[in-house]
Design a protein around this motif. Structure first.
Motif, mmCIF file in Angstrom:
data_model
loop_
_atom_site.group_PDB
_atom_site.id
_atom_site.type_symbol
_atom_site.label_atom_id
_atom_site.label_comp_id
_atom_site.label_asym_id
_atom_site.label_seq_id
_atom_site.Cartn_x
_atom_site.Cartn_y
_atom_site.Cartn_z
ATOM 1 N N GLU A 137 -16.312 0.568 -6.303
ATOM 2 C CA GLU A 137 -17.688 0.160 -6.571
ATOM 3 C C GLU A 137 -18.091 -1.073 -5.772
ATOM 4 O O GLU A 137 -19.209 -1.147 -5.241
ATOM 5 C CB GLU A 137 -17.863 -0.116 -8.076
ATOM 6 C CG GLU A 137 -19.273 -0.504 -8.464
ATOM 7 C CD GLU A 137 -19.423 -0.716 -9.954
ATOM 8 O OE1 GLU A 137 -20.546 -1.024 -10.406
ATOM 9 O OE2 GLU A 137 -18.415 -0.573 -10.684
ATOM 10 N N ASP A 138 -17.207 -2.063 -5.663
ATOM 11 C CA ASP A 138 -17.571 -3.282 -4.940
ATOM 12 C C ASP A 138 -17.759 -3.011 -3.450
ATOM 13 O O ASP A 138 -18.620 -3.618 -2.800
ATOM 14 C CB ASP A 138 -16.535 -4.384 -5.164
ATOM 15 C CG ASP A 138 -15.141 -3.980 -4.722
ATOM 16 O OD1 ASP A 138 -14.841 -2.777 -4.676
ATOM 17 O OD2 ASP A 138 -14.329 -4.884 -4.416
ATOM 18 N N GLU A 140 -18.804 -0.073 -2.195
ATOM 19 C CA GLU A 140 -20.069 0.641 -2.071
ATOM 20 C C GLU A 140 -21.254 -0.312 -2.209
ATOM 21 O O GLU A 140 -22.249 -0.190 -1.478
ATOM 22 C CB GLU A 140 -20.162 1.755 -3.111
ATOM 23 C CG GLU A 140 -21.394 2.630 -2.928
ATOM 24 C CD GLU A 140 -21.416 3.854 -3.826
ATOM 25 O OE1 GLU A 140 -22.325 4.694 -3.663
ATOM 26 O OE2 GLU A 140 -20.512 3.978 -4.696
ATOM 27 N N ARG A 141 -21.158 -1.269 -3.108
ATOM 28 C CA ARG A 141 -22.224 -2.264 -3.258
ATOM 29 C C ARG A 141 -22.422 -3.034 -1.956
ATOM 30 O O ARG A 141 -23.553 -3.248 -1.497
ATOM 31 C CB ARG A 141 -21.896 -3.225 -4.404
ATOM 32 C CG ARG A 141 -22.994 -4.285 -4.629
ATOM 33 C CD ARG A 141 -22.603 -5.289 -5.692
ATOM 34 N NE ARG A 141 -22.535 -4.683 -7.022
ATOM 35 C CZ ARG A 141 -21.401 -4.428 -7.673
ATOM 36 N NH1 ARG A 141 -20.220 -4.730 -7.110
ATOM 37 N NH2 ARG A 141 -21.424 -3.872 -8.863
ATOM 38 N N ILE A 144 -24.126 -0.853 0.657
ATOM 39 C CA ILE A 144 -25.564 -0.720 0.420
ATOM 40 C C ILE A 144 -26.298 -1.937 0.976
ATOM 41 O O ILE A 144 -27.329 -1.812 1.655
ATOM 42 C CB ILE A 144 -25.846 -0.536 -1.081
ATOM 43 C CG1 ILE A 144 -25.371 0.855 -1.537
ATOM 44 C CG2 ILE A 144 -27.335 -0.726 -1.395
ATOM 45 C CD1 ILE A 144 -25.429 1.068 -3.034
ATOM 46 N N HIS A 170 -21.253 5.632 -9.068
ATOM 47 C CA HIS A 170 -21.842 4.291 -9.028
ATOM 48 C C HIS A 170 -23.109 4.234 -8.176
ATOM 49 O O HIS A 170 -23.857 3.258 -8.262
ATOM 50 C CB HIS A 170 -20.828 3.289 -8.464
ATOM 51 C CG HIS A 170 -19.514 3.266 -9.175
ATOM 52 N ND1 HIS A 170 -19.393 2.917 -10.498
ATOM 53 C CD2 HIS A 170 -18.255 3.547 -8.744
ATOM 54 C CE1 HIS A 170 -18.122 2.982 -10.855
ATOM 55 N NE2 HIS A 170 -17.417 3.375 -9.812
ATOM 56 N N THR A 171 -23.338 5.264 -7.355
ATOM 57 C CA THR A 171 -24.365 5.147 -6.324
ATOM 58 C C THR A 171 -25.741 4.830 -6.894
ATOM 59 O O THR A 171 -26.372 3.839 -6.513
ATOM 60 C CB THR A 171 -24.443 6.439 -5.485
ATOM 61 O OG1 THR A 171 -23.168 6.701 -4.894
ATOM 62 C CG2 THR A 171 -25.486 6.292 -4.394
ATOM 63 N N LEU A 174 -26.170 1.391 -8.562
ATOM 64 C CA LEU A 174 -26.133 0.329 -7.554
ATOM 65 C C LEU A 174 -27.446 0.258 -6.780
ATOM 66 O O LEU A 174 -27.969 -0.834 -6.513
ATOM 67 C CB LEU A 174 -24.969 0.551 -6.593
ATOM 68 C CG LEU A 174 -23.570 0.308 -7.158
ATOM 69 C CD1 LEU A 174 -22.508 0.746 -6.156
ATOM 70 C CD2 LEU A 174 -23.374 -1.156 -7.528
ATOM 71 N N GLU A 178 -30.160 -2.866 -7.033
ATOM 72 C CA GLU A 178 -30.448 -3.669 -5.844
ATOM 73 C C GLU A 178 -31.853 -4.235 -5.887
ATOM 74 O O GLU A 178 -32.102 -5.351 -5.429
ATOM 75 C CB GLU A 178 -30.228 -2.807 -4.591
ATOM 76 C CG GLU A 178 -30.143 -3.581 -3.280
ATOM 77 C CD GLU A 178 -31.501 -3.825 -2.639
ATOM 78 O OE1 GLU A 178 -31.574 -4.658 -1.712
ATOM 79 O OE2 GLU A 178 -32.481 -3.182 -3.058
#
Length: 302
Positions: A137-138, A140-141, A144, A170-171, A174, A178
């Motif tokens: 997750e981190d 992917e964040r 982004i 998570h997409t 996230l 944002e």
């Protein structure tokens, strides 16, 4: 409402009246996926070459090495296919949304400048064109954030739309968290925009299409000739146009530089745009404009 719960009901028998501008029956969203240069490659630290959506259908990825044939097939999209699509759209004077992979744009700044000059909407298609299913997750964040900043730097305007394509759980949270995105298109379940709850608030989804999509040239039992795709696009539009007399709809058309940009396929796009113009009753527009219209005409309920 949750992004992880299946909704098999949707709008049901009485969808909302879209009230598209000008009384249009169909909002037509053309989407160009710009991915060339962002695909899997051992040069980027990936374990294998890209084995998905190129002309050598069914060829296995090269594990631990480069596939020079696949690389050159992707390069065609950036070097030649993109510009053929750009010329076709300019001839018809229609707008477009680009699902742009940030790294792909970095590899061809001239294409990014052309998108900006044409006034196209450039939405984000991620930092790289990879499967995010098992990405932490981190990471992917961070991707982004990186993709958003890169597109803004290259195009001159931050993206307000998002499409990963191969998402993780998570997409969507996230993207919603944002705070700068109007919508995402990681969904194929409807002919109209709709809201889900994500990151603690209503989040707009603009469904995309994998049926009215040129990627079917690269799958078994898909499109073979330009006429195959043209017929399918025309049939889709005409059905939605007829339904739109009572309930206006949205039609997404998925395109790829390395696919529709081939000389033997571009006629499908040209012929479809001619048909839409002759038939009338269409609002050919960007996904951003559709999102802004929907947020105003059909705001989320408290």
């Amino acid at each position: 409402m949750s992004e992880h719960q299946r909704d098999l009901v949707g709008y049901g028998a009485e969808p909302p009246h879209a009230a598209w501008p000008g009384g249009a029956r169909v909002a037509v969203s053309l989407v160009l996926n710009y991915e060339e240069g962002g695909e899997r490659n051992v040069l980027e630290g990936d374990p294998a070459s890209e084995g998905y959506l190129h002309e050598i259908v069914g060829a296995p990825a090269v594990v631990g090495g480069r596939d020079l044939n696949a690389e050159s097939l992707f390069a065609y999209g950036a070097r030649a296919g993109f510009w053929r699509v750009q010329r076709t759209l300019a001839a018809h004077r229609v707008p477009l949304t680009v699902f742009a992979v940030a790294q792909a744009l970095e590899r061809n700044p001239a294409a990014a400048r052309a998108m900006a000059a044409a006034g196209w909407e450039v939405a984000s298609h991620g930092r790289r064109w990879i499967d995010y299913r098992n990405v932490p997750e981190d990471v992917e964040r961070a991707d982004i954030a990186h993709a958003t900043a890169t597109i803004e730097r290259l195009v001159g305007r931050r993206p307000v739309g998002w499409y990963t394509g191969r998402t993780s759980f998570h997409t969507r949270p996230l993207v919603a968290a944002e705070g700068g995105f109007l919508y995402d298109s990681d969904d194929y379940s409807d002919d109209l925009p709709f809201y889900v709850e994500s990151a603690g608030r209503p989040h707009l989804v603009l469904p995309y299409s994998l049926d009215a999509n040129d990627f079917k040239f690269l799958i078994v039992h898909g499109f073979t000739t330009a006429d195959d795709m043209l017929t399918y696009l025309v049939d889709t539009f005409d059905t939605l146009h007829a339904e739109g007399a009572d309930h206006p709809r949205m039609m997404s058309v998925g395109l790829h530089c390395r696919i529709i940009g081939r000389p033997g396929r571009i006629r499908a796009l040209d012929g479809f745009l001619r048909h839409v113009a002759q038939r009338g009753g269409a609002w050919v527009t960007t996904r951003e404009r559709i999102a802004r219209h929907w947020l105003t005409a059909h705001p989320p309920r408290p």
